[in-house]
Design an enzyme around this catalytic site. Structure first.
Site, mmCIF file in Angstrom:
data_model
loop_
_atom_site.group_PDB
_atom_site.id
_atom_site.type_symbol
_atom_site.label_atom_id
_atom_site.label_comp_id
_atom_site.label_asym_id
_atom_site.label_seq_id
_atom_site.Cartn_x
_atom_site.Cartn_y
_atom_site.Cartn_z
ATOM 1 N N ARG A 120 8.561 20.235 35.096
ATOM 2 C CA ARG A 120 7.312 20.508 36.067
ATOM 3 C C ARG A 120 7.053 22.139 34.758
ATOM 4 N NH1 ARG A 120 4.572 19.266 40.650
ATOM 5 N NH2 ARG A 120 5.857 17.683 41.638
ATOM 6 N N ARG A 147 6.745 5.878 56.030
ATOM 7 C CA ARG A 147 7.150 6.334 54.851
ATOM 8 C C ARG A 147 6.975 7.616 54.713
ATOM 9 N NH1 ARG A 147 4.240 7.889 49.546
ATOM 10 N NH2 ARG A 147 5.257 8.908 47.931
ATOM 11 N N LYS A 204 12.939 3.110 42.773
ATOM 12 C CA LYS A 204 11.593 3.517 42.335
ATOM 13 C C LYS A 204 11.749 3.328 40.831
ATOM 14 C CE LYS A 204 9.177 6.350 44.362
ATOM 15 N NZ LYS A 204 9.046 7.524 44.130
ATOM 16 N N THR A 246 0.629 2.871 44.709
ATOM 17 C CA THR A 246 0.365 4.044 44.033
ATOM 18 C C THR A 246 -1.475 3.204 43.900
ATOM 19 O OG1 THR A 246 2.237 4.306 43.223
ATOM 20 C CG2 THR A 246 0.455 5.122 42.314
#
Length: 654
Positions: free
Chosen positions: A218, A172, A365, A423
């Site tokens: 962000r 990945r 995802k 994760t």
């Protein structure tokens, strides 16, 4: 004395396997329990040897029981004697084979083809050494795939070769970090590592997965570029003016629709949830929150708005640039779209890739509540699904995260799409050589839930123990797969398919092939495939038989690396669609690999719907006659004539 010890061991084995049969209820446990009980009652290991499954000698491979530690406990084998050695496809154990052979216990579902045991992979030095010592080998084939994030700790060629040896199936590349030059060098190193493995005689088809950065929210820059200390109970203003340099009283946010999206009392999580705030006031261009814990806030930290429908584009300008200038240029195999919320986001990625990138698979995802609500339309559009538990865990109440994981995996299984669980799977191994007990259970439960792949992120990208992380995950997977009831899984999938109706030709062929393999105890299901669609549907039913995809397309061969239980054989296209030549090549390959023996039955599947349109058009234009132009499920026998055919073909070429 030896006879008494053997009888005592057999009685222990009978009790243990009977308990396993009651606990797990699989046919394999019941069969071993029955054989052990009968043998112990009749006395002597010779009786057990006579009653062992099948007449052919079988290779030494334990295929039953909840784990090797349980076996060691009842067999007086010290745990220190059980030494694990991870390989790309299997696990070998030393110190147990002698005990099993003395008891006459047949310990494999798979017959061997001759004297000596097959090494788990070519070049496995530990397996070779143990055979020279005369010690038995116990072999387990791992079905679940492993994805490794490649970063500073693992991008060197030597490390990549080590990861491939340990069991990495997919590499990945995370485009949230690094530039194109950096990732291009990493990709070149991956190709060199694969070439080294192939030179060692291994069929290595490592896929490359590009993980887009995706739309994100962000915080902004800070005054003097220094972190600010936030205190519990203080008020903090979050403004949509992203040019502002923040301090302890106000910070900027990159999401322009923040004020119209949040609500009073709603949560805003910052820096992966390490800072929790709650909205107490909404203004025209900012919101005021109350900080709920002490923390140090740095620059450009990610923000999550749990339970809020975010109004952001499916792909950003950076994503579009990365897709057009890297994914297409370097021919990556899979693109994983971050923060996918609807099927339209998946279509946006496909449109960006265009006709040139139509061969690239697009995975979605699942990182938000909105994505879960639209999961079925996303599954229809995407080629695979990722359960990204990092952001998903901040969107959902933590008590419901496990339900989301199980639900997404189940829906993906029913749709026949590969599913990845990621994760913090072995997160502690980023800095430690051993995982926590809870992490081991997490990996095992993902396997039992039905995931096709498990992913290592920081463990291999930045961790101190990348090779050890893959080794550990390989061992956990192999143990977890021993207790899966594959027949029950097939029945559930088949019942759900019939309940829905409207069965496609590929779906019917897939379920028929798996059912046939179960009925005749076939060693293999061989699929002649160009696109890989048929293989994904067969893998959906989780057959106990090995799935071997034979293809002439290198991209398809690599893309099969995310489908559970699938091995790949790359074959020249001209030979692939010649029935006699291709079958003889397959026959020889499985005998060379010692995956089957002469006389074993194999299910062979072919479908016109799994052929590229260009190939079909070429056949029509040239009016090429081929007796395999049909949708078929065949049963064939592995024969020795493959070698004679191979020699005859070589003479003709000479």
């Amino acid at each position: 004395q030896r006879e008494r010890e053997e009888e005592k061991m057999l009685n222990s084995l009978a009790r243990w396997t009977s308990a396993s049969a009651e606990t797990f209820g699989t046919r394999r446990h019941r069969r071993v329990a029955s054989v052990a009980s009968d043998a112990s009652s009749q006395g002597g290991s010779s009786k057990l040897a006579q009653m062992s499954m099948g007449k052919r000698r079988r290779s030494s491979s334990i295929q039953f029981g909840p784990g090797m530690l349980g076996w060691a406990a009842v067999s007086n084998v010290s745990v220190s004697d059980v030494l694990f050695h991870g390989t790309e496809d299997s696990i070998t154990l030393e110190g147990v084979g002698d005990l099993l052979s003395q008891a006459g216990i047949s310990t494999s579902e798979r017959p061997s083809t001759g004297a000596g045991e097959e090494e788990a992979r070519s070049g496995s030095s530990s397996a070779s050494k143990s055979r020279k010592k005369g010690r038995g080998l116990v072999r387990r084939r791992r079905r679940t795939r492993i994805i490794c994030a490649i970063g500073p700790a693992s991008r060197e060629v030597s490390t990549l070769v080590s990861l491939l040896e340990a069991g990495m199936n997919v590499a990945r590349l995370n485009f949230s970090h690094g530039n194109h030059e950096y990732h291009a060098k990493t990709l070149q190193n991956i190709k060199e590592a694969v070439a080294i493995r192939k030179a060692q005689g291994v069929q290595c088809h490592c896929a490359v997965l590009m993980d887009t950065k995706g739309p994100e929210i962000r915080t902004g820059m800070l005054r003097n570029h220094e972190g600010v200390q936030l205190r519990t109970g203080q008020r903090l203003e979050i403004t949509t003016d992203y040019t502002l340099e923040g301090d302890e009283s106000i910070v900027a946010c990159s999401y322009p629709d923040l004020c119209s999206s949040v609500y009073i009392g709603g949560l805003i999580l910052i820096a992966d949830g390490s800072i929790q705030t709650r909205v107490i006031e909404i203004r025209e261009s900012s919101v005021v929150v109350q900080v709920e814990n002490n923390a140090l806030l740095g620059e450009r930290k990610n923000m999550n708005l749990p339970g809020v429908s975010i109004r952001l584009p499916g792909i950003t300008e950076k994503d579009e640039y990365d897709l057009k200038n890297f994914a297409l240029k370097h021919e990556v195999d899979i693109v994983s779209g971050s923060f996918i919320r609807t099927a339209a986001n998946v279509r946006a990625i496909r449109e960006c890739l265009g006709e040139e990138g139509k061969h690239i698979r697009v995975h979605a995802k699942i990182e938000s509540v909105e994505a879960i609500q639209n999961i079925h339309e996303i599954l229809d559009e995407a080629d695979g699904i990722h359960v990204s538990r990092g952001d998903l865990g901040m969107e959902l109440p933590l008590s419901k995260l496990f339900l989301a994981q199980k639900g997404i995996i189940r829906w993906a299984n029913l749709a026949g799409k590969p599913v990845v669980t990621s994760t913090q799977m072995l997160d502690s191994m980023t800095t430690r050589p051993r995982p926590t007990n809870a992490e081991c259970g997490d990996v095992a439960n993902a396997v039992l839930d039905g995931t096709d792949c498990v992913m290592l992120s920081a463990e291999t990208a930045n961790g101190l123990y990348p090779r050890e992380s893959v080794d550990t995950m390989t061992r956990i997977i192999a143990e977890a797969e021993l207790v899966i009831d594959y027949e029950s899984h097939f029945s559930e999938m088949r019942d759900e398919l019939l309940r829905k109706g409207n069965v496609s030709t590929l779906e019917a062929l897939s379920s028929s092939a798996v059912e046939t393999a179960m009925d005749i105890h076939a060693q293999f299901i061989v699929l002649i495939s160009e696109t890989g669609k048929l293989a994904m549907l067969v893998a959906k039913y989780r057959p106990l038989a090995r799935i071997l995809v034979v293809t002439g397309n290198e991209t398809t061969a690599r893309q099969m690396s995310v489908s559970r239980g699938v091995s790949t054989l790359l074959m020249d296209n001209h030979k692939l669609f010649q029935p006699e030549e291709s079958w003889m090549e397959i026959n020889k390959y499985v005998l060379d690999k010692r995956w089957a023996s002469v006389g074993d039955r194999v299910v062979l599947v072919f479908s016109l719907e799994d052929i590229h349109k260009e190939t079909m058009r070429h056949w029509r234009e040239t009016r090429r006659i081929n007796d395999r132009l049909s949708n078929t499920v065949e049963v064939r026998l592995v024969t020795q004539t493959a070698y004679e055919f191979h020699l005859r073909s070589n003479r003709m070429i000479y």
